[in-house]
Design a protein around this motif. Sequence first.
Motif, mmCIF file in Angstrom:
data_model
loop_
_atom_site.group_PDB
_atom_site.id
_atom_site.type_symbol
_atom_site.label_atom_id
_atom_site.label_comp_id
_atom_site.label_asym_id
_atom_site.label_seq_id
_atom_site.Cartn_x
_atom_site.Cartn_y
_atom_site.Cartn_z
ATOM 1 N N VAL A 4 70.956 15.112 45.412
ATOM 2 C CA VAL A 4 71.690 15.111 44.146
ATOM 3 C C VAL A 4 71.461 16.422 43.430
ATOM 4 C CG1 VAL A 4 71.895 14.012 41.885
ATOM 5 C CG2 VAL A 4 71.507 12.613 43.904
ATOM 6 N N SER A 5 72.534 16.950 42.857
ATOM 7 C CA SER A 5 72.455 18.127 42.003
ATOM 8 C C SER A 5 73.372 17.891 40.812
ATOM 9 C CB SER A 5 72.893 19.381 42.765
ATOM 10 O OG SER A 5 72.892 20.502 41.908
ATOM 11 N N TYR A 6 72.772 17.737 39.646
ATOM 12 C CA TYR A 6 73.513 17.455 38.424
ATOM 13 C C TYR A 6 74.432 16.263 38.645
ATOM 14 C CZ TYR A 6 71.434 21.819 37.037
ATOM 15 O OH TYR A 6 70.530 22.796 36.774
ATOM 16 N N ASN A 7 75.750 16.467 38.636
ATOM 17 C CA ASN A 7 76.701 15.361 38.764
ATOM 18 C C ASN A 7 77.234 15.198 40.180
ATOM 19 O OD1 ASN A 7 76.685 14.648 35.979
ATOM 20 N ND2 ASN A 7 77.883 16.478 35.592
ATOM 21 N N THR A 8 76.665 15.886 41.137
ATOM 22 C CA THR A 8 77.182 15.843 42.499
ATOM 23 C C THR A 8 76.187 15.179 43.442
ATOM 24 O OG1 THR A 8 78.407 17.894 42.100
ATOM 25 C CG2 THR A 8 78.135 17.219 44.384
ATOM 26 N N LEU A 9 76.689 14.222 44.204
ATOM 27 C CA LEU A 9 75.911 13.564 45.239
ATOM 28 C C LEU A 9 76.404 14.070 46.590
ATOM 29 C CD1 LEU A 9 73.970 11.337 46.321
ATOM 30 C CD2 LEU A 9 75.966 9.794 46.254
ATOM 31 N N TYR A 10 75.520 14.680 47.362
ATOM 32 C CA TYR A 10 75.836 15.153 48.707
ATOM 33 C C TYR A 10 75.348 14.109 49.702
ATOM 34 C CZ TYR A 10 76.537 19.646 46.448
ATOM 35 O OH TYR A 10 76.988 20.654 45.638
ATOM 36 N N VAL A 11 76.212 13.766 50.657
ATOM 37 C CA VAL A 11 75.885 12.750 51.647
ATOM 38 C C VAL A 11 76.169 13.301 53.036
ATOM 39 C CG1 VAL A 11 76.395 10.433 52.488
ATOM 40 C CG2 VAL A 11 76.473 10.904 50.030
ATOM 41 N N ALA A 50 73.825 20.544 64.142
ATOM 42 C CA ALA A 50 73.948 19.651 65.300
ATOM 43 C C ALA A 50 73.199 18.338 65.101
ATOM 44 C CB ALA A 50 73.437 20.362 66.545
ATOM 45 N N MET A 51 72.030 18.365 64.494
ATOM 46 C CA MET A 51 71.206 17.156 64.331
ATOM 47 C C MET A 51 70.466 17.258 62.987
ATOM 48 S SD MET A 51 70.386 14.301 66.033
ATOM 49 C CE MET A 51 70.454 14.492 67.809
ATOM 50 N N PRO A 52 71.164 17.017 61.856
ATOM 51 C CA PRO A 52 70.524 17.158 60.553
ATOM 52 C C PRO A 52 69.373 16.179 60.354
ATOM 53 C CG PRO A 52 72.863 16.686 60.303
ATOM 54 C CD PRO A 52 72.545 16.605 61.746
ATOM 55 N N GLN A 53 68.305 16.661 59.714
ATOM 56 C CA GLN A 53 67.127 15.840 59.444
ATOM 57 C C GLN A 53 66.814 15.734 57.959
ATOM 58 O OE1 GLN A 53 65.432 14.069 61.825
ATOM 59 N NE2 GLN A 53 67.084 14.774 63.126
ATOM 60 N N ALA A 54 67.287 16.700 57.168
ATOM 61 C CA ALA A 54 67.001 16.683 55.730
ATOM 62 C C ALA A 54 68.033 17.534 55.013
ATOM 63 C CB ALA A 54 65.605 17.236 55.454
ATOM 64 N N ILE A 55 68.321 17.178 53.764
ATOM 65 C CA ILE A 55 69.155 18.019 52.907
ATOM 66 C C ILE A 55 68.468 18.148 51.557
ATOM 67 C CG2 ILE A 55 71.334 17.582 54.083
ATOM 68 C CD1 ILE A 55 72.056 15.559 52.022
ATOM 69 N N ASP A 56 68.541 19.354 50.997
ATOM 70 C CA ASP A 56 67.936 19.644 49.695
ATOM 71 C C ASP A 56 68.870 20.566 48.924
ATOM 72 O OD1 ASP A 56 65.130 18.462 49.955
ATOM 73 O OD2 ASP A 56 65.233 19.720 51.740
ATOM 74 N N VAL A 57 68.809 20.489 47.591
ATOM 75 C CA VAL A 57 69.649 21.323 46.738
ATOM 76 C C VAL A 57 68.766 22.230 45.900
ATOM 77 C CG1 VAL A 57 71.383 21.351 44.910
ATOM 78 C CG2 VAL A 57 71.416 19.535 46.627
ATOM 79 N N ASN A 58 69.097 23.521 45.893
ATOM 80 C CA ASN A 58 68.388 24.483 45.051
ATOM 81 C C ASN A 58 68.757 24.197 43.594
ATOM 82 O OD1 ASN A 58 67.578 26.727 43.542
ATOM 83 N ND2 ASN A 58 67.861 28.114 45.262
ATOM 84 N N PRO A 59 67.797 23.823 42.749
ATOM 85 C CA PRO A 59 68.115 23.467 41.366
ATOM 86 C C PRO A 59 68.580 24.655 40.528
ATOM 87 C CG PRO A 59 65.746 23.454 41.701
ATOM 88 C CD PRO A 59 66.364 23.672 43.045
ATOM 89 N N LEU A 60 68.315 25.867 40.970
ATOM 90 C CA LEU A 60 68.712 27.043 40.191
ATOM 91 C C LEU A 60 70.173 27.432 40.374
ATOM 92 C CD1 LEU A 60 65.553 29.309 40.585
ATOM 93 C CD2 LEU A 60 66.183 27.803 38.678
ATOM 94 N N ASN A 61 70.703 27.293 41.609
ATOM 95 C CA ASN A 61 72.074 27.742 41.830
ATOM 96 C C ASN A 61 72.978 26.696 42.484
ATOM 97 O OD1 ASN A 61 71.309 27.749 44.504
ATOM 98 N ND2 ASN A 61 71.313 29.960 44.732
ATOM 99 N N GLY A 62 72.442 25.513 42.830
ATOM 100 C CA GLY A 62 73.248 24.455 43.417
ATOM 101 C C GLY A 62 73.508 24.590 44.906
ATOM 102 N N ASP A 63 72.946 25.616 45.554
ATOM 103 C CA ASP A 63 73.133 25.768 46.993
ATOM 104 C C ASP A 63 72.503 24.587 47.725
ATOM 105 O OD1 ASP A 63 74.497 28.131 46.679
ATOM 106 O OD2 ASP A 63 72.967 29.387 47.617
ATOM 107 N N LEU A 64 73.172 24.142 48.778
ATOM 108 C CA LEU A 64 72.718 23.019 49.581
ATOM 109 C C LEU A 64 72.113 23.553 50.874
ATOM 110 C CD1 LEU A 64 72.843 19.867 49.885
ATOM 111 C CD2 LEU A 64 74.936 20.248 51.182
#
Length: 99
Positions: A4-11, A50-64
């Motif tokens: 999650v980053s602000y109002n956006t949920l990445y799935v 190819a085989m994602p294991q984790a996702i994170d969002v940079n809180p400073l610029n919103g990069d995933l």
Amino acid sequence: LMAVSYNTLYVADVKADYATNTAAVTMKAFDSRQSEAHELQDFAMSQLPAMPQAIDVNPLNGDLFVCSDKEGLVYQYSATGTLKATYNVGIHPFGVAFK
């Protein structure tokens, strides 16, 4: 996988077959301000890990950042889903820390 980053949920939807070490991957982003789940955009299918294991969002610029176990890479996307860079970090990247 979700981030999650602000109002956006990445799935990231990952259907893995560990016997063949392959996965079908789709990624979406949803705006939480909508009364129903509203898809913002599709990530370019040719640019997904190819085989994602984790996702994170940079809180400073919103990069995933998406970690790929199969390749030992971390993929960096803009908040809109454009691939910006890939980083070869070695085997089993399971998260990103921001300083």
